[in-house]
Every structure is written in structure tokens, then in C-alpha cells.
Design an enzyme around this catalytic site. Structure first.
Site, PDB file in Angstrom:
ATOM      1  N   GLY A 117       0.835  -1.198   0.000  1.00 46.25           N
ATOM      2  CA  GLY A 117       0.000   0.000   0.000  1.00 46.25           C
ATOM      3  C   GLY A 117       0.867   1.245   0.000  1.00 46.25           C
ATOM      4  O   GLY A 117       1.974   1.262  -0.536  1.00 46.25           O
ATOM      5  N   THR A 177      -1.666  -2.279   7.840  1.00 45.12           N
ATOM      6  CA  THR A 177      -2.834  -2.688   7.065  1.00 45.12           C
ATOM      7  C   THR A 177      -2.419  -3.609   5.932  1.00 45.12           C
ATOM      8  O   THR A 177      -1.316  -3.529   5.413  1.00 45.12           O
ATOM      9  CB  THR A 177      -3.581  -1.472   6.469  1.00 45.12           C
ATOM     10  N   ASN A 226      -3.504  -4.524   2.154  1.00 43.88           N
ATOM     11  CA  ASN A 226      -4.194  -3.822   1.084  1.00 43.88           C
ATOM     12  C   ASN A 226      -4.506  -4.743  -0.078  1.00 43.88           C
ATOM     13  O   ASN A 226      -3.674  -5.562  -0.466  1.00 43.88           O
ATOM     14  CB  ASN A 226      -3.325  -2.657   0.587  1.00 43.88           C
ATOM     15  N   GLU A 234      -8.390  -1.067   2.884  1.00 46.51           N
ATOM     16  CA  GLU A 234      -7.272  -1.355   3.779  1.00 46.51           C
ATOM     17  C   GLU A 234      -7.786  -2.075   5.017  1.00 46.51           C
ATOM     18  O   GLU A 234      -8.657  -1.566   5.721  1.00 46.51           O
ATOM     19  CB  GLU A 234      -6.572  -0.056   4.170  1.00 46.51           C
ATOM     20  N   ILE A 273      -5.794  -6.113  10.579  1.00 50.30           N
ATOM     21  CA  ILE A 273      -6.105  -7.346  11.289  1.00 50.30           C
ATOM     22  C   ILE A 273      -5.659  -7.163  12.732  1.00 50.30           C
ATOM     23  O   ILE A 273      -4.510  -6.782  12.992  1.00 50.30           O
ATOM     24  CB  ILE A 273      -5.403  -8.555  10.631  1.00 50.30           C
ATOM     25  N   HIS A 311      -4.283  -8.476  15.234  1.00 51.06           N
ATOM     26  CA  HIS A 311      -3.389  -9.577  15.573  1.00 51.06           C
ATOM     27  C   HIS A 311      -1.977  -9.121  15.215  1.00 51.06           C
ATOM     28  O   HIS A 311      -1.798  -8.350  14.276  1.00 51.06           O
ATOM     29  CB  HIS A 311      -3.758 -10.826  14.765  1.00 51.06           C
ATOM     30  N   TYR A 319       2.874  -9.973   2.065  1.00 48.39           N
ATOM     31  CA  TYR A 319       2.580  -9.560   0.692  1.00 48.39           C
ATOM     32  C   TYR A 319       2.538 -10.797  -0.200  1.00 48.39           C
ATOM     33  O   TYR A 319       3.338 -11.711  -0.052  1.00 48.39           O
ATOM     34  CB  TYR A 319       3.645  -8.596   0.165  1.00 48.39           C
TER      35      TYR A 319
END
Length: 164
Positions: A15, A27, A29, A79, A82, A84, A91
Site C-alpha cells: 500500500g 494494514t 491492502n 485497507e 487485522i 493480531h 505480501y
């Protein structure tokens, strides 16, 4: 607004690099192709739901759909944060998400600190909502772990056609 939940799956791409670096909120993406295939009746804004990377565990998530007015984006993005801690970037992995509910519309902020504060409030609201029994059951949906354990990649448009 579209009836939720909405299920979507796509490859994680790089991102803008702001999530971790500027906001302290990494995030995942989706590609422009996946973003463009989102149904038009899913309004821009902040949502909560469940997310799974590859064949991994299903975690709570908060999701931004839109143009991120604070950063004046010219392209719409989706976006996913998670909720965690992952040991490394993922990626190229397949991210599966179930959007369960809406938190708020996207909006501009007067400062980076105000944006970060709103994001933290969104995360807390997502956690509260996802602890409700009616939302926890979606975590167990076969979408995340299909029988036989093999994830079949479908575009967002195909998910909509299948009613997933």
C-alpha cells in the site's frame, strides 16, 4: 447500503506504507482490481469483521473503504487492519475477509493525532461488536476454511454472483 456480511478474497499488495510507519496500525491492502470490483452499494467508511491470511487463523479486523480524506488519496482503497500481531509481512498471500458491520463514514481530520485517536476508537468498537454471539458465528464460516482445506480463489465479482 448493501446487506452484510460481504465476503471477499484477494492478494495482499503493498500500500502507501503509512499504516505501520505513520499510524502504528499496519494494514493489508487489496489490489486496484479487487477494489474496483467491490459492489457499488458498499458505501465508503469504516467497517468491522473477520480476516484470515492464507490458511491461517481467523482474526478480528477493522476495514477502511474509501479515499482516506486526510491523505487526499486520488484512488479508492480497501485497507484491512487485522487485530493480531504477525511476525512478518505477508505480501502476495491471499487475504479472506468477511465484512460484518459498519462503524462510521470516512472523514477528514484536523491532525494526524486526531486520525490515530479515531482509528484506535474504531479498533475498540470492532472488538466489542465482534465479541457479540451473532457476529462470532461468522468466524466459523466455511468461506475461511472450506471443506478439504483448499482455498479456491474467486474474484469479488464472482463472490457476489455466488451469493457469498
Amino acid at each position: 447500503m448493501r446487506q452484510l456480511p460481504y465476503f471477499c478474497r484477494g492478494e495482499v499488495v503493498k500500500g502507501f506504507g503509512r499504516g505501520s510507519r505513520q499510524l502504528g496500525v499496519p494494514t493489508a491492502n487489496f489490489s486496484e482490481q479487487v477494489v474496483e470490483s467491490f459492489p457499488s452499494d458498499i458505501s465508503t467508511g469504516i467497517y468491522y469483521g473477520w480476516a484470515c491470511v492464507g490458511n491461517g487463523d481467523v482474526h478480528k479486523m477493522v476495514l477502511s473503504i474509501g479515499w482516506n480524506p486526510f491523505y487526499k488519496n486520488t484512488k479508492k482503497s480497501v485497507e484491512t487492519h487485522i487485530i493480531h500481531t504477525f511476525k512478518e509481512d505477508f505480501y502476495g498471500e491471499i487475504l479472506s475477509i468477511a465484512i460484518i458491520g459498519y462503524i462510521r463514514p470516512e472523514k477528514n481530520f484536523d491532525s494526524l493525532e486526531a486520525l490515530i485517536s479515531a482509528i484506535q476508537e474504531d479498533i475498540e468498537e470492532a472488538k466489542r461488536q465482534l465479541d457479540l454471539p451473532e457476529h462470532r458465528k461468522v468466524k466459523e464460516d466455511n468461506f475461511f476454511h472450506p471443506p478439504g482445506g483448499k482455498i479456491i480463489f474467486l474474484s469479488s465479482a464472482q463472490h457476489g454472483e455466488l451469493g457469498l
